[in-house]
Enzyme design. Structure first.
Site, short mmCIF file in Angstrom:
data_model
loop_
_atom_site.label_atom_id
_atom_site.label_comp_id
_atom_site.label_asym_id
_atom_site.label_seq_id
_atom_site.Cartn_x
_atom_site.Cartn_y
_atom_site.Cartn_z
N ASN A 1 -1.35 -4.15 -1.67
CA ASN A 1 -1.22 -3.96 -3.12
C ASN A 1 -0.88 -5.32 -3.72
O ASN A 1 0.24 -5.79 -3.60
CB ASN A 1 -0.11 -2.93 -3.39
CG ASN A 1 0.18 -2.78 -4.87
OD1 ASN A 1 -0.56 -3.29 -5.71
ND2 ASN A 1 1.26 -2.07 -5.20
N LYS B 1 -0.67 -6.16 -6.71
CA LYS B 1 0.08 -6.05 -7.97
C LYS B 1 -0.53 -6.99 -9.02
O LYS B 1 -1.74 -7.19 -9.03
CB LYS B 1 1.57 -6.30 -7.72
CG LYS B 1 2.11 -5.37 -6.61
CD LYS B 1 3.60 -5.37 -6.49
CE LYS B 1 4.02 -4.43 -5.35
NZ LYS B 1 5.46 -4.31 -5.20
N HIS C 1 2.91 4.42 -8.48
CA HIS C 1 3.79 3.40 -7.88
C HIS C 1 5.12 3.38 -8.64
O HIS C 1 5.15 3.58 -9.86
CB HIS C 1 3.11 2.04 -7.95
CG HIS C 1 3.80 1.02 -7.10
ND1 HIS C 1 4.95 0.38 -7.51
CD2 HIS C 1 3.53 0.57 -5.85
CE1 HIS C 1 5.35 -0.43 -6.54
NE2 HIS C 1 4.51 -0.34 -5.53
N GLU D 1 6.84 1.05 -9.64
CA GLU D 1 6.87 0.09 -10.76
C GLU D 1 6.27 0.72 -12.01
O GLU D 1 6.75 0.50 -13.12
CB GLU D 1 6.14 -1.20 -10.35
CG GLU D 1 6.98 -2.00 -9.35
CD GLU D 1 6.17 -2.88 -8.42
OE1 GLU D 1 4.97 -3.09 -8.63
OE2 GLU D 1 6.79 -3.35 -7.43
N GLU E 1 7.68 4.82 -0.36
CA GLU E 1 8.19 3.49 -0.71
C GLU E 1 9.59 3.62 -1.29
O GLU E 1 9.73 3.88 -2.50
CB GLU E 1 7.27 2.82 -1.73
CG GLU E 1 5.86 2.60 -1.26
CD GLU E 1 5.18 1.44 -1.99
OE1 GLU E 1 4.63 0.57 -1.30
OE2 GLU E 1 5.24 1.39 -3.23
N GLY F 1 10.12 -5.42 -2.48
CA GLY F 1 10.30 -6.79 -2.95
C GLY F 1 11.70 -7.34 -2.73
O GLY F 1 12.05 -8.39 -3.27
N SER G 1 8.82 -4.17 1.74
CA SER G 1 9.13 -5.34 2.58
C SER G 1 8.55 -5.25 3.98
O SER G 1 9.20 -5.65 4.95
CB SER G 1 10.65 -5.58 2.61
OG SER G 1 11.13 -5.85 1.31
P1 13P Z 1 6.72 -5.47 -1.00
O1 13P Z 1 5.93 -5.42 0.29
O2 13P Z 1 6.55 -6.77 -1.73
O3 13P Z 1 8.14 -5.06 -0.79
O4 13P Z 1 6.06 -4.38 -1.98
C1 13P Z 1 5.87 -3.09 -1.52
C2 13P Z 1 5.08 -2.34 -2.51
O5 13P Z 1 5.55 -2.04 -3.59
C3 13P Z 1 3.69 -1.99 -2.16
O6 13P Z 1 3.14 -1.09 -3.07
#
Ligand code: 13P
Length: 254
Positions: free
Chosen positions: A12, A14, A98, A100, A170, A176, A216
């Site tokens: 992803n 982003k 997601h 976010e 997740e 992150g 992560s």
């Molecule tokens: P990270 O791998 O940067 O923690 O992000 C995970 C994520 O949100 C994947 O959709």
């Protein structure tokens, strides 16, 4: 690995990568991962790079995913992208709900369910994201939160559609942050998710659905996470932005 579900590892990206950067990254991935058959590999670039990335991976073992879509087929929805528009670029997967987007755009389980239904209507496979916040985990609410999200976000799907849906667990506190769930924490959540699927659908569906872990994931923790019995892949953020680390995650998972 003796799991009967094929691993699916998706990047992803982003809100990262210009078209030129996306082309660079996917060109390297295509070359370096050309021999991989054991894992379903997906990249999810931003909308603006779908067209160019799509051309590069057309004759490869890498599949294309989008990061979101609108629940309506078309119409007056300024700034939105429909399933059909994604299909023009041979998109096969779409990340929905997601954390976010749940946080930044206020996406609800009910909206995510409508998007998942629209994705299936267009023969796109949704990757539906769920996960608890740190506050919820510390208040021992993880299972209740996951169950509510599952029942809400998957509402209205048939058993057949559910089998073609990917789930991504997740935990929000692991995204992150560099703070990964331990393999045991991931396994515990994934096993619970499968038990809810068995209640909502049946044992066969629960056994077939692939559940990714996200938060992560890095080359050095991928192997332990992927070897858990109910972990069927990964949704990778930061480490999917560089060919070297994404490739290493895939190699270490096989
Ligand atoms: P990270 O791998 O940067 O923690 O992000 C995970 C994520 O949100 C994947 O959709």
């Amino acid at each position: 690995m003796t799991k009967d579900r094929k691993l699916i590892i998706a990047g992803n990206w982003k809100m990262n990568k210009t078209v030129a950067e996306a082309v660079d990254l996917v060109t390297t991935l295509k070359r370096d991962l050309a021999d991989v058959k054991e894992v379903d590999m997906v990249v999810c670039p931003p909308f603006t790079a779908l067209c160019e990335v799509s051309k590069i991976i057309l004759d490869s073992n890498i599949r294309l995913g989008a990061q979101n879509m609108n629940e309506h087929p078309n119409g007056a929805h300024t700034g939105e992208i429909s399933a059909q528009m994604l299909k023009e670029f041979s998109v096969r997967y779409v990340i929905l709900g997601h954390s976010e987007r749940r946080a930044d755009q206020g996406e609800t389980d009910e909206l995510i369910a409508r998007k998942a239904q629209a994705a299936h209507a267009a023969a796109l496979k949704p990757i539906v994201c769920i996960g608890e916040t740190l506050e919820q985990r510390e208040a021992n609410e993880t299972e209740a939160v996951l169950e509510t999200q599952l029942r809400g976000s998957l509402a209205g799907l048939t058993a057949e559609q559910m089998t073609e849906t990917i789930l991504a667990y997740e935990p929000v506190w692991a995204i992150g942050t560099g703070r990964t769930a331990t393999p045991e924490q991931a396994q515990e959540a994934h096993r619970f998710i499968r038990s809810v699927l068995a209640q909502m659908f049946d044992d066969t569906v629960a056994r077939r659905v692939r559940i990714q872990y996200g938060g992560s994931v890095k080359p050095d923790n991928a192997r332990d996470l992927m070897s858990q019995p109910d972990v069927d892949g990964a949704l990778v953020g930061g480490a999917s932005l560089e060919a070297r680390s994404f490739t290493a995650i895939i190699r270490n998972s096989i």
